[in-house]
Design a protein around this motif. Structure first.
Motif, mmCIF file in Angstrom:
data_model
loop_
_atom_site.group_PDB
_atom_site.id
_atom_site.type_symbol
_atom_site.label_atom_id
_atom_site.label_comp_id
_atom_site.label_asym_id
_atom_site.label_seq_id
_atom_site.Cartn_x
_atom_site.Cartn_y
_atom_site.Cartn_z
ATOM 1 N N TYR A 14 -10.689 -4.085 -7.358
ATOM 2 C CA TYR A 14 -9.600 -3.215 -7.836
ATOM 3 C C TYR A 14 -9.640 -2.989 -9.355
ATOM 4 O O TYR A 14 -9.487 -1.838 -9.790
ATOM 5 C CB TYR A 14 -8.247 -3.757 -7.389
ATOM 6 C CG TYR A 14 -8.108 -3.796 -5.874
ATOM 7 C CD1 TYR A 14 -8.030 -2.627 -5.139
ATOM 8 C CD2 TYR A 14 -8.088 -5.002 -5.183
ATOM 9 C CE1 TYR A 14 -7.923 -2.640 -3.750
ATOM 10 C CE2 TYR A 14 -7.986 -5.035 -3.798
ATOM 11 C CZ TYR A 14 -7.904 -3.850 -3.087
ATOM 12 O OH TYR A 14 -7.805 -3.879 -1.718
ATOM 13 N N PRO A 15 -9.865 -4.041 -10.159
ATOM 14 C CA PRO A 15 -9.985 -3.768 -11.610
ATOM 15 C C PRO A 15 -11.151 -2.839 -11.913
ATOM 16 O O PRO A 15 -11.059 -1.978 -12.774
ATOM 17 C CB PRO A 15 -10.246 -5.153 -12.215
ATOM 18 C CG PRO A 15 -9.803 -6.130 -11.204
ATOM 19 C CD PRO A 15 -9.951 -5.479 -9.878
ATOM 20 N N TYR B 205 -10.616 7.131 -3.324
ATOM 21 C CA TYR B 205 -11.375 7.313 -4.555
ATOM 22 C C TYR B 205 -12.500 8.303 -4.292
ATOM 23 O O TYR B 205 -13.127 8.267 -3.236
ATOM 24 C CB TYR B 205 -11.956 5.978 -5.034
ATOM 25 C CG TYR B 205 -10.890 5.036 -5.527
ATOM 26 C CD1 TYR B 205 -10.572 4.973 -6.872
ATOM 27 C CD2 TYR B 205 -10.174 4.252 -4.635
ATOM 28 C CE1 TYR B 205 -9.584 4.128 -7.323
ATOM 29 C CE2 TYR B 205 -9.171 3.404 -5.072
ATOM 30 C CZ TYR B 205 -8.887 3.347 -6.422
ATOM 31 O OH TYR B 205 -7.899 2.516 -6.865
ATOM 32 N N ARG C 54 -10.219 0.711 -11.222
ATOM 33 C CA ARG C 54 -9.327 1.214 -12.273
ATOM 34 C C ARG C 54 -10.108 1.555 -13.541
ATOM 35 O O ARG C 54 -9.836 2.550 -14.200
ATOM 36 C CB ARG C 54 -8.261 0.160 -12.577
ATOM 37 C CG ARG C 54 -7.205 0.612 -13.552
ATOM 38 C CD ARG C 54 -5.963 -0.199 -13.394
ATOM 39 N NE ARG C 54 -5.262 0.184 -12.198
ATOM 40 C CZ ARG C 54 -4.232 1.032 -12.183
ATOM 41 N NH1 ARG C 54 -3.813 1.559 -13.309
ATOM 42 N NH2 ARG C 54 -3.642 1.348 -11.072
ATOM 43 N N LYS C 55 -11.104 0.717 -13.831
ATOM 44 C CA LYS C 55 -11.929 0.966 -15.013
ATOM 45 C C LYS C 55 -12.707 2.273 -14.832
ATOM 46 O O LYS C 55 -12.750 3.119 -15.727
ATOM 47 C CB LYS C 55 -12.898 -0.213 -15.212
ATOM 48 C CG LYS C 55 -13.824 -0.057 -16.389
ATOM 49 C CD LYS C 55 -14.538 -1.377 -16.676
ATOM 50 C CE LYS C 55 -15.809 -1.162 -17.457
ATOM 51 N NZ LYS C 55 -16.971 -0.787 -16.626
ATOM 52 N N LYS D 147 -11.916 4.746 -13.069
ATOM 53 C CA LYS D 147 -10.991 5.880 -13.134
ATOM 54 C C LYS D 147 -10.636 6.198 -14.580
ATOM 55 O O LYS D 147 -10.603 7.369 -14.973
ATOM 56 C CB LYS D 147 -9.733 5.568 -12.333
ATOM 57 C CG LYS D 147 -8.847 6.785 -12.186
ATOM 58 C CD LYS D 147 -7.616 6.507 -11.363
ATOM 59 C CE LYS D 147 -6.751 7.750 -11.341
ATOM 60 N NZ LYS D 147 -5.501 7.540 -10.610
ATOM 61 N N SER D 148 -10.394 5.158 -15.370
ATOM 62 C CA SER D 148 -10.001 5.404 -16.759
ATOM 63 C C SER D 148 -11.166 5.983 -17.552
ATOM 64 O O SER D 148 -10.973 6.685 -18.531
ATOM 65 C CB SER D 148 -9.487 4.126 -17.406
ATOM 66 O OG SER D 148 -10.566 3.345 -17.861
ATOM 67 N N LEU E 20 -3.960 10.612 -2.836
ATOM 68 C CA LEU E 20 -3.328 9.908 -1.720
ATOM 69 C C LEU E 20 -3.525 10.722 -0.461
ATOM 70 O O LEU E 20 -3.530 11.939 -0.489
ATOM 71 C CB LEU E 20 -1.833 9.728 -1.983
ATOM 72 C CG LEU E 20 -1.466 8.771 -3.107
ATOM 73 C CD1 LEU E 20 0.036 8.730 -3.282
ATOM 74 C CD2 LEU E 20 -1.991 7.379 -2.818
ATOM 75 N N LYS F 159 -4.783 5.304 -0.962
ATOM 76 C CA LYS F 159 -5.311 5.879 -2.202
ATOM 77 C C LYS F 159 -6.828 5.972 -2.072
ATOM 78 O O LYS F 159 -7.509 4.962 -2.040
ATOM 79 C CB LYS F 159 -4.915 5.010 -3.389
ATOM 80 C CG LYS F 159 -5.205 5.676 -4.722
ATOM 81 C CD LYS F 159 -5.268 4.675 -5.831
ATOM 82 C CE LYS F 159 -3.941 4.564 -6.557
ATOM 83 N NZ LYS F 159 -4.055 3.654 -7.725
ATOM 84 N N THR G 254 -11.742 -8.584 -6.997
ATOM 85 C CA THR G 254 -12.563 -8.108 -8.119
ATOM 86 C C THR G 254 -12.755 -6.603 -8.124
ATOM 87 O O THR G 254 -13.013 -6.014 -9.165
ATOM 88 C CB THR G 254 -13.961 -8.759 -8.063
ATOM 89 O OG1 THR G 254 -13.823 -10.053 -7.488
ATOM 90 C CG2 THR G 254 -14.564 -8.877 -9.425
ATOM 91 N N THR H 152 -8.538 9.780 -8.040
ATOM 92 C CA THR H 152 -7.898 9.286 -6.825
ATOM 93 C C THR H 152 -7.005 10.361 -6.253
ATOM 94 O O THR H 152 -6.554 11.243 -6.959
ATOM 95 C CB THR H 152 -7.026 8.054 -7.098
ATOM 96 O OG1 THR H 152 -6.060 8.411 -8.080
ATOM 97 C CG2 THR H 152 -7.838 6.894 -7.569
ATOM 98 N N TYR I 69 -11.210 4.476 0.504
ATOM 99 C CA TYR I 69 -10.000 3.920 -0.079
ATOM 100 C C TYR I 69 -10.259 2.483 -0.520
ATOM 101 O O TYR I 69 -11.197 1.848 -0.054
ATOM 102 C CB TYR I 69 -8.770 4.068 0.814
ATOM 103 C CG TYR I 69 -8.812 3.466 2.179
ATOM 104 C CD1 TYR I 69 -9.346 4.163 3.259
ATOM 105 C CD2 TYR I 69 -8.278 2.210 2.409
ATOM 106 C CE1 TYR I 69 -9.361 3.611 4.525
ATOM 107 C CE2 TYR I 69 -8.284 1.643 3.675
ATOM 108 C CZ TYR I 69 -8.842 2.347 4.725
ATOM 109 O OH TYR I 69 -8.852 1.805 5.967
#
Lengths: 105, 241
Positions: free
Chosen positions: A44-45, A72, A48-49, A51-52, A60, A70, A42, A58, A24
């Protein structure tokens, strides 16, 4: 150490952690910030990148006490990317090391 | 900077950079604060270690948001889920009636068993037989009742889990973040599951032994494998009892 070096390999480090098991976000942030000198925020961005780009997904999971965490998890694409990026990096690092050591002597 | 100040500033920076899913991101940073606070750090220390909100927001800029069913797509999804829901509800209703019927059905052998054991013949519904046979058949009938009750409990757990799994699936389809899907099969606690299994095993064992023993007792008593003839059941003229 130059911040640009760290940022480049941070992504590879995250993929490497996720290749072993699901983590997580906070866990990853804690683990990396203890080993590498980076700001806690640093990671978390970066997640997200990833993931996109479809390298991680992700989900829960209810934790005992507290809000759901959450987690990953690497996708199949993520695994392939990690395998090839890892080889590339190790080759690159070996080359750099050879060059640097040649220059010293 | 306190936690609230940090989150407020991050929010305004995220908006400035037109970052998608800002609420989601803020939630993640809020959780970070909560985890760290639990580890004994002060809000100021945590905020300082996280890095400047402006810097963080810049790193989020340009990452596309997550795809979500929106507008018309969502309308059809809801419509579709409603249609399936009607059929699901009918299925669950029928299953629930079956379970209620099972519980009621379990009362019949229980009542008969008690009558046999107590030597009563309330409403004159028991066939005539010696008490040695009646007590064995009474116990057998009680075991049958227990089997029915355990089966009904299992069905009820199944129904409950089906409804839960279905609701979770719907929530996942409509919500942003996916929770793990639930299995359809009943989820008992290990202790409950072991207890149910033990009870069922004993009930089946007692039922089988009781049935054979009862048959044997009456066979010996009447000297006939078709003891119901000799005992005068089903309108046959009694020859023994």
């Amino acid at each position: 150490m130059n911040i640009q070096y760290k940022k480049g390999v941070l992504e590879l480090c995250v993929l490497s952690l996720l290749a072993k098991r699901d983590w997580y976000g906070y866990e990853i942030s804690e683990f990396l910030s203890q080993k590498i000198d980076i700001a806690d925020g640093t990671v978390y961005p970066l997640l997200r990148k990833l993931k996109s780009e479809g390298l991680v997904t992700t989900y829960l999971s209810e934790a005992s006490g507290g809000p759901p965490r959450k987690y990953y998890s690497l996708t199949a694409t993520g695994r392939e990317t990690y395998a090839s990026d890892r080889t590339d990096y190790l080759n690159f690092a070996a080359t750099v090391q050879t060059i640097l050591e040649e220059q010293e002597t | 900077m306190t936690k609230q100040e940090y989150l407020n500033e991050l929010k305004s920076e995220l908006n400035k950079n037109v970052v998608a899913d800002a609420e989601d991101i803020l939630g993640e940073y809020e959780q970070h604060f909560l985890f760290k606070l639990a580890d004994g750090f002060s809000e100021e220390e945590i905020a300082a270690k996280l890095g400047a909100p402006a810097q963080i927001a810049l790193q989020f800029a340009g990452i596309p948001g997550e795809k979500k069913a929106k507008g018309g797509k969502k309308f059809f999804l809801v419509l579709w889920l409603t249609i399936i829901g009607i059929f699901e509800a009918m299925l669950y209703g029928a299953f629930l009636s079956f379970i209620v019927a099972l519980f009621c059905a379990s009362l019949v052998p229980a009542a008969l068993g008690v009558e046999f054991i107590a030597g009563l013949n309330y409403l004159n519904i028991l066939p005539p037989m010696p008490y040695s046979g009646a007590i064995v058949f009474g116990i057998t009938l009680l075991a049958a009742s227990v089997i029915l009750v355990v089966f009904a409990i299992y069905c009820l757990a199944y129904l409950k889990q089906m409804v839960r799994a279905s609701l979770r699936w719907r929530k996942n389809l409509l919500g942003a973040e996916a929770l793990p899907l639930l299995p359809m099969s009943p989820q008992f606690k290990p202790k409950t599951r072991r207890a149910l299994r033990t009870i069922l095993l004993w009930a089946v064992l007692i039922f089988a032994i009781g049935f054979v023993a009862g048959y044997a007792i009456l066979t010996i008593y009447t000297h006939s494998f078709g003891f119901w003839h000799a005992l005068g059941w089903f309108g046959y003229p009694a020859t023994v009892y």
